[in-house]
Design an enzyme around this catalytic site. Structure first.
Site, PDB file in Angstrom:
ATOM      1  N   GLU A 277      81.792  17.374  39.311  1.00 29.38           N
ATOM      2  CA  GLU A 277      80.885  16.810  40.303  1.00 29.38           C
ATOM      3  C   GLU A 277      81.488  16.892  41.707  1.00 29.38           C
ATOM      4  O   GLU A 277      80.764  16.926  42.699  1.00 29.38           O
ATOM      5  CB  GLU A 277      80.588  15.350  39.934  1.00 29.38           C
ATOM      6  CG  GLU A 277      79.200  14.899  40.297  1.00 29.38           C
ATOM      7  CD  GLU A 277      78.841  13.559  39.660  1.00 29.38           C
ATOM      8  OE1 GLU A 277      77.973  13.546  38.791  1.00 29.38           O
ATOM      9  OE2 GLU A 277      79.430  12.531  40.036  1.00 29.38           O
ATOM     10  N   HIS A 298      90.471  25.537  15.476  1.00 33.40           N
ATOM     11  CA  HIS A 298      89.779  26.133  14.326  1.00 33.40           C
ATOM     12  C   HIS A 298      88.334  26.468  14.664  1.00 33.40           C
ATOM     13  O   HIS A 298      87.560  26.826  13.773  1.00 33.40           O
ATOM     14  CB  HIS A 298      89.863  25.176  13.133  1.00 33.40           C
ATOM     15  CG  HIS A 298      91.286  24.958  12.696  1.00 33.40           C
ATOM     16  ND1 HIS A 298      91.828  25.560  11.586  1.00 33.40           N
ATOM     17  CD2 HIS A 298      92.289  24.229  13.259  1.00 33.40           C
ATOM     18  CE1 HIS A 298      93.102  25.196  11.472  1.00 33.40           C
ATOM     19  NE2 HIS A 298      93.403  24.394  12.484  1.00 33.40           N
ATOM     20  N   LYS A 413      66.538  14.407  38.594  1.00 29.18           N
ATOM     21  CA  LYS A 413      65.919  13.082  38.684  1.00 29.18           C
ATOM     22  C   LYS A 413      64.523  13.189  39.285  1.00 29.18           C
ATOM     23  O   LYS A 413      63.589  12.567  38.800  1.00 29.18           O
ATOM     24  CB  LYS A 413      66.785  12.153  39.551  1.00 29.18           C
ATOM     25  CG  LYS A 413      68.087  11.754  38.900  1.00 29.18           C
ATOM     26  CD  LYS A 413      68.809  10.730  39.762  1.00 29.18           C
ATOM     27  CE  LYS A 413      70.227  10.517  39.280  1.00 29.18           C
ATOM     28  NZ  LYS A 413      71.051   9.762  40.226  1.00 29.18           N
TER      29      LYS A 413
HETATM   30  O1  PA5 Z   1      79.955   9.680  40.174  1.00 22.27           O
HETATM   31  C1  PA5 Z   1      78.797   9.400  40.397  1.00 22.27           C
HETATM   32  O2  PA5 Z   1      78.423   9.122  41.537  1.00 22.27           O
HETATM   33  C2  PA5 Z   1      77.767   9.340  39.294  1.00 22.27           C
HETATM   34  O3  PA5 Z   1      78.292   9.703  38.070  1.00 22.27           O
HETATM   35  C3  PA5 Z   1      77.223   7.935  39.147  1.00 22.27           C
HETATM   36  O4  PA5 Z   1      78.269   7.070  38.866  1.00 22.27           O
HETATM   37  C4  PA5 Z   1      76.163   7.873  38.064  1.00 22.27           C
HETATM   38  O5  PA5 Z   1      75.128   8.759  38.348  1.00 22.27           O
HETATM   39  C5  PA5 Z   1      75.618   6.471  37.908  1.00 22.27           C
HETATM   40  O6  PA5 Z   1      75.089   6.021  39.112  1.00 22.27           O
HETATM   41  P1  PA5 Z   1      74.854   4.490  39.364  1.00 22.27           P
HETATM   42  O7  PA5 Z   1      76.164   3.815  39.320  1.00 22.27           O
HETATM   43  O8  PA5 Z   1      74.207   4.415  40.712  1.00 22.27           O
HETATM   44  O9  PA5 Z   1      73.934   4.004  38.271  1.00 22.27           O
END
Ligand code: PA5
Length: 423
Positions: A277, A298, A413
């Site tokens: 990310e 394996h 989303k």
């Molecule tokens: O690292 C990130 O920003 C994401 O993985 C969020 O933590 C994840 O999408 C969850 O978001 P939120 O904490 O707003 O529910």
């Protein structure tokens, strides 16, 4: 923690990156780097809210003493850190209370129904974790389990059993928690989800599991001190950051994260989010993948050994396992396994690791970066996560990408909301 890159098969000299590393290091500390509104994690091991930390320990103790089950409701950065820590430190079958169940990290109706059945008759606490407060997966699970708890215990008792970790001032979950009177903990504005395990996000479930969070924070602080000098001869976090760029320059665009403990599979999941990310933007980045050895030798071993030469491995090992077992002798020796009698199973695992590294590096020509931790304790965990935070930020900034946003996550989303009819 140690880093050994003698088997990484590097075609460039790590030290040749010193000047660029100095510049990026400077930009992180003078606050001019890309994404500079999300670098609160850098000094968090020192700057964390001490009063809140005491409350985290208190609520952790309360859950540990009273709950049969703790439901941790969150997704991505809001749960992977806690799960990686708890599994690494306690193993997959700790056999104590509370049992920690992770929910709100998907939309499987079967999974939700099975949890509802599984928790029947048990003492349940719920920690809902969401910075935005609007994440669909988390909100769906939260409503279901909140109603379950309210129905089972009544509203007043539910107020004690539901704990919300969210933004300090705004958002749907913040408003809901205010209205319902839940205990609240804060996800700092300047710390993104994947850099948040050492805030209340991770620390409440970790403390509830009975783990020493003071030690965890000490490990982070030690790592901070150790990585303050950007000198590439000494700074292993920055060495790792640079090695990744060198491997990418060699055309290796898959990094395979290898562990030898099933209880560390979630460390790999946490690591994949951190690097995937942070780095995968603008058509750039190394794809982070993972395997658990020897299991996956394996299944995936063939490809790693002889398949497309697109990858390199980062192998994370423990010097000392959580526990060991001596392989027994058998007078009949019908399975022909007596050659291992009296040896420890961890020693066998380590020999498998050495043999695999030699096979992949020497024969397969797949570079291996070796990272080792002394043990699976909270200090080592804290040290390791801070190592990866600093390495990730440095590596991604060296690539010229902002490590702290995730614009691409929004696309699915939007499509989903349209299909679900959300206004
Ligand atoms: O690292 C990130 O920003 C994401 O993985 C969020 O933590 C994840 O999408 C969850 O978001 P939120 O904490 O707003 O529910």
């Amino acid at each position: 923690m140690k880093l050994d890159y003698s088997k990484a098969l590097l075609k460039e000299d790590v030290l040749s990156y010193q000047e660029r590393v100095n510049e990026v290091h400077q930009s992180i500390f003078d606050g001019t780097c890309a994404g500079n509104d999300f670098i609160g994690w850098v000094r968090w091991p020192f700057d964390y809210d001490k009063e809140e930390f005491a409350r985290i320990k208190e609520v952790g103790r309360e859950i540990h003493e009273n709950a049969d089950v703790l439901l941790v409701c969150g997704i991505g950065g809001s749960y992977l850190g806690a799960r990686s820590a708890i599994e690494m430190m306690k193993g997959l079958y700790p056999g104590d209370k509370p049992e920690i169940i992770y929910t709100g990290n998907g939309l499987s109706s079967t999974y939700l129904n099975q949890i509802l059945k599984h928790i029947e008759g048990k003492s349940v606490y719920l920690n809902v974790i969401s910075k935005s407060g609007t994440t669909t997966e988390t909100s769906v699970a939260f409503r279901i389990f909140e109603q379950y708890i309210e129905k089972k215990y009544g509203r007043e008792e539910a107020r004690k059993r539901i704990i919300a970790t969210t933004d300090k001032a705004r958002g749907t979950l913040k408003n809901l928690a205010d209205r319902k009177g839940y205990r609240e903990f804060v996800i700092p504005d300047d710390i993104g989800g994947r850099y948040s395990v050492f805030t209340a996000v991770g620390l409440i479930p970790i403390a509830a599991a009975g783990i020493d969070i003071d030690e965890l924070m000490s490990g982070c602080r030690q790592a901070y001190e150790d990585f303050q000098d950007p000198d590439l001869k000494k700074n292993i976090a920055y060495q790792y950051a640079v090695i990744r760029r060198i491997k990418e320059n060699e055309g290796k665009n898959v990094e395979l994260f290898v562990t030898y403990e099933p209880s560390m599979t979630m460390i790999a999941e946490w690591w994949k989010q951190l690097f995937g990310e942070s780095e995968g933007k603008e058509g750039k980045g190394i794809f982070p993948a993972s395997v658990t050895f020897t299991t996956d030798l394996h299944s995936m071993g063939q490809f790693i050994q002889e398949g497309t030469k697109c990858l390199y491995e980062t192998v994370l090992t423990l010097d000392n396992p959580m526990s060991d077992i001596v392989f027994p002798a058998d007078p009949d020796n019908l399975d022909n396994m007596n050659y291992l009698s009296g040896k420890s199973v961890d020693w066998v695992n380590k020999m498998a690791c050495q043999g695999t590294i030699a096979a992949h590096v020497d024969t397969g020509k797949v570079g291996n970066i070796l990272v080792s931790l002394p043990d699976n304790g909270p200090f080592s965990y804290g040290y390791m996560i801070y190592f990866f935070f600093r390495a990730c930020a440095m590596s991604v900034l060296l690539l010229g990408v902002n490590p702290f946003n995730q614009p691409g996550v929004e696309v699915y989303k939007k499509n989903m909301f349209k299909l679900l009819g959300k206004e």
